[in-house]
Design a protein around this motif. Structure first.
Motif, PDB file in Angstrom:
ATOM      1  N   TYR A  59     -11.279  -3.798   0.275  1.00 34.38           N
ATOM      2  CA  TYR A  59      -9.882  -3.962  -0.133  1.00 34.38           C
ATOM      3  C   TYR A  59      -9.362  -5.301   0.392  1.00 34.38           C
ATOM      4  N   PRO A 102      -7.542  -0.115  -4.328  1.00 34.85           N
ATOM      5  CA  PRO A 102      -6.701  -1.097  -5.049  1.00 34.85           C
ATOM      6  C   PRO A 102      -5.542  -1.572  -4.179  1.00 34.85           C
ATOM      7  N   SER A 103      -5.095  -2.798  -4.428  1.00 34.63           N
ATOM      8  CA  SER A 103      -4.048  -3.417  -3.606  1.00 34.63           C
ATOM      9  C   SER A 103      -2.686  -2.764  -3.768  1.00 34.63           C
ATOM     10  N   ASP A 104      -2.476  -2.001  -4.842  1.00 35.17           N
ATOM     11  CA  ASP A 104      -1.189  -1.332  -5.021  1.00 35.17           C
ATOM     12  C   ASP A 104      -1.138   0.026  -4.328  1.00 35.17           C
ATOM     13  N   ALA A 105      -2.203   0.346  -3.553  1.00 30.91           N
ATOM     14  CA  ALA A 105      -2.261   1.589  -2.769  1.00 30.91           C
ATOM     15  C   ALA A 105      -2.141   2.836  -3.644  1.00 30.91           C
ATOM     16  N   SER A 106      -2.582   2.743  -4.893  1.00 33.22           N
ATOM     17  CA  SER A 106      -2.475   3.888  -5.798  1.00 33.22           C
ATOM     18  C   SER A 106      -3.556   4.943  -5.537  1.00 33.22           C
ATOM     19  N   ARG A 107      -4.596   4.556  -4.794  1.00 37.42           N
ATOM     20  CA  ARG A 107      -5.667   5.524  -4.514  1.00 37.42           C
ATOM     21  C   ARG A 107      -5.471   6.058  -3.095  1.00 37.42           C
ATOM     22  N   LYS A 108      -4.966   7.282  -2.981  1.00 38.20           N
ATOM     23  CA  LYS A 108      -4.652   7.877  -1.685  1.00 38.20           C
ATOM     24  C   LYS A 108      -5.735   8.827  -1.196  1.00 38.20           C
ATOM     25  N   ASP A 143      -0.718   1.825   2.434  1.00 35.51           N
ATOM     26  CA  ASP A 143       0.498   1.460   1.701  1.00 35.51           C
ATOM     27  C   ASP A 143       0.411  -0.016   1.316  1.00 35.51           C
ATOM     28  N   LYS A 144       1.110  -0.343   0.271  1.00 35.17           N
ATOM     29  CA  LYS A 144       1.139  -1.729  -0.198  1.00 35.17           C
ATOM     30  C   LYS A 144       1.972  -2.583   0.750  1.00 35.17           C
ATOM     31  N   HIS A 185       6.910   1.425   2.657  1.00 33.00           N
ATOM     32  CA  HIS A 185       7.765   2.537   3.063  1.00 33.00           C
ATOM     33  C   HIS A 185       8.476   2.261   4.388  1.00 33.00           C
TER      34      HIS A 185
END
Length: 332
Positions: A59, A102-108, A143-144, A185
């Protein structure tokens, strides 16, 4: 295993523990039997065991914040030949299964189903068969990273002045704003003003201090710049009580209303070095403010700079009425 037990029984029967030579023979026989049993067992292909399959991550660290350590492995149950299973305890490190974040932190998170193909391939290269993945889900606390610009101010409660000293100028900060970088956040909760604490006690003079504010930040947040300068003027104050002449407004010099003394006392705090200055205070007394009890409250019209806690010692001023003089023999 049955053969091994028989060998051990024979050794015990014919090699009493009191004879050192026989004990040596017994040990050699035992090791030989164990080695024979081990070689036979390792050649079997129906062994099962639980191993840890290493996990790696790829990442962009400049765009993604990792709040907690990422899971380092996944537990799986495998089967295979004993020799291949034994290799899993080798100190030679394996290339881990790679997970892309992914850089948008969509994969938790990722489930065992999502890992299935990668784990199969990992084990196939080691001639092992996957029975089941024991780790149900790998979760990522990420988190992004975002940027936020905030104003810089000094926390007033953190300023510790020596007794009798006061701040006598505006508090300046250089620069006047900062840029924060951190998890989205956390920065969402960050106020628009960053209050820096002043690490000084009993201040008795001018302040021009460079402060490292990195230690005042919450974890996972970076700040630019990390050092700021705070400047303001501090001096010792003394209390002055001074007599001053009031400016009379709307009084008719030829009228019947008058006051006995047009002077009053004004009290204020000022720098000790300036205590003897004749400052241009102005205090007024307005006849039009006369109340039913013939009283008027004086009013401070103007206050010079660099003085504090200004107030008048006197309260309301009594306005007197001049009784007309009646000559003897005159008609009323």
């Amino acid at each position: 295993m049955k053969k091994l037990k028989k060998i051990i029984a024979l050794i015990r029967k014919y090699a009493p523990s009191s004879d050192p030579a026989r004990l040596k023979i017994m040990g050699i026989c035992f090791l030989s039997a164990f080695g024979f049993w081990l070689l036979t067992a390792l050649q079997k292909t129906d062994h099962r065991m639980v191993i840890k399959v290493p996990i790696g991550y790829r990442y962009n660290q400049s765009e993604l914040s990792v709040m907690k350590p990422l899971p380092a492995y996944v537990q799986v149950e495998v089967s295979g030949e004993g020799w291949n299973l034994l290799k899993q305890y080798s100190p030679i490190s394996d290339t881990p299964i790679e997970i892309i974040l992914p850089s948008d932190a969509s994969r938790k998170y990722i489930t065992s189903y999502g890992l299935n193909n990668d784990v199969h391939e990992f084990l196939r290269e080691r001639e092992l068969h996957l029975e089941r993945i024991l780790t149900d889900t790998l979760r990522f606390d990420i988190d992004k990273k975002v940027r936020k610009k905030v104003k810089l101010a000094v926390e007033i409660d953190s300023i510790s002045l020596a007794p009798g000293y006061r701040i006598l100028s505006a508090i300046s900060t250089f620069p006047d704003s900062l840029e924060l970088l951190g998890p989205a956040h956390l920065l969402k909760k960050q106020p628009d003003v960053f209050h820096v604490k002043l690490p000084l006690n009993n201040i008795e003079g001018e302040v021009n201090e460079q402060i490292d504010i990195a230690a005042q930040l919450k974890p996972y947040i970076s700040i630019f710049p990390s050092k700021v300068r705070v400047a303001f003027d501090v001096d010792h104050l003394v209390t002055v009580n001074r007599k001053i002449k009031m400016e009379l407004k709307h009084f008719d010099p030829k009228g019947a209303w008058f006051i006995n003394d047009s002077s009053t006392y004004i009290q204020y705090d000022i720098r000790s070095r300036d205590k003897d200055l004749d400052l241009p205070f102005r205090v007024g007394l307005d006849f039009w403010q006369l109340d039913r009890d013939s009283m008027v409250m004086p009013d401070v019209i103007s206050i010079p700079k660099h003085v504090e806690n200004v107030h008048l010692d006197s309260g309301a001023i009594k306005i007197l009425f001049k009784q007309p003089v009646v000559k003897e023999g005159s008609k009323k």
